[in-house]
Design an enzyme around this catalytic site. Sequence first.
Site, PDB file in Angstrom:
ATOM      1  N   CYS A  47       0.799  -1.003   0.017  1.00 11.00           N
ATOM      2  CA  CYS A  47      -0.023  -0.043  -0.063  1.00 11.00           C
ATOM      3  C   CYS A  47       0.927   1.308  -0.138  1.00 11.00           C
ATOM      4  O   CYS A  47       1.152   1.660   1.054  1.00 11.00           O
ATOM      5  CB  CYS A  47      -1.005   0.001   1.285  1.00 11.00           C
ATOM      6  N   CYS A  50      -0.449   4.308   1.832  1.00 12.23           N
ATOM      7  CA  CYS A  50      -0.165   4.424   3.337  1.00 12.23           C
ATOM      8  C   CYS A  50       1.190   4.635   3.714  1.00 12.23           C
ATOM      9  O   CYS A  50       1.365   5.244   4.813  1.00 12.23           O
ATOM     10  CB  CYS A  50      -0.635   2.959   3.699  1.00 12.23           C
TER      11      CYS A  50
END
Length: 135
Positions: A47, A50
């Site tokens: 991710c 993130c």
Amino acid sequence: MLDAHRRRHLRRLVRCTRDHLHGHNPFFSYRESVLLAHARTRRGRWCGPCQLMAPQLEKAAAHFGDRCRFLKVDSDEEPEVASILKINGLPTILFINDMSVVARAEGMLMADELTGLAEHHFFGGEKPVIEGITV
């Protein structure tokens, strides 16, 4: 992994949120301004947003100090929290005040954008203009 203090705080938030969603009046009320970030931090290294947003959250948290609590939650490790708060995309930022989600944003945000949103939703600041985000 959350430390013991943050885990207790998060459990309290989840319990209040669950009770609130089911129409119960909890014994205690949750009266803090909380910016809750859901991301995949350990197992989900894939991710990218993130990972990029983590230092931005740290900068925004430093800006507010004790005025606002920031919690980062790994949705893989805390699936119950993600389910209760209806987290579908990552990263997701929830602005929680008095047991209610007053705003949410999905996707990468910079520290100044996080700060602007928190100032607006928690402290009556000006409504920020952020591309792709409806305030």
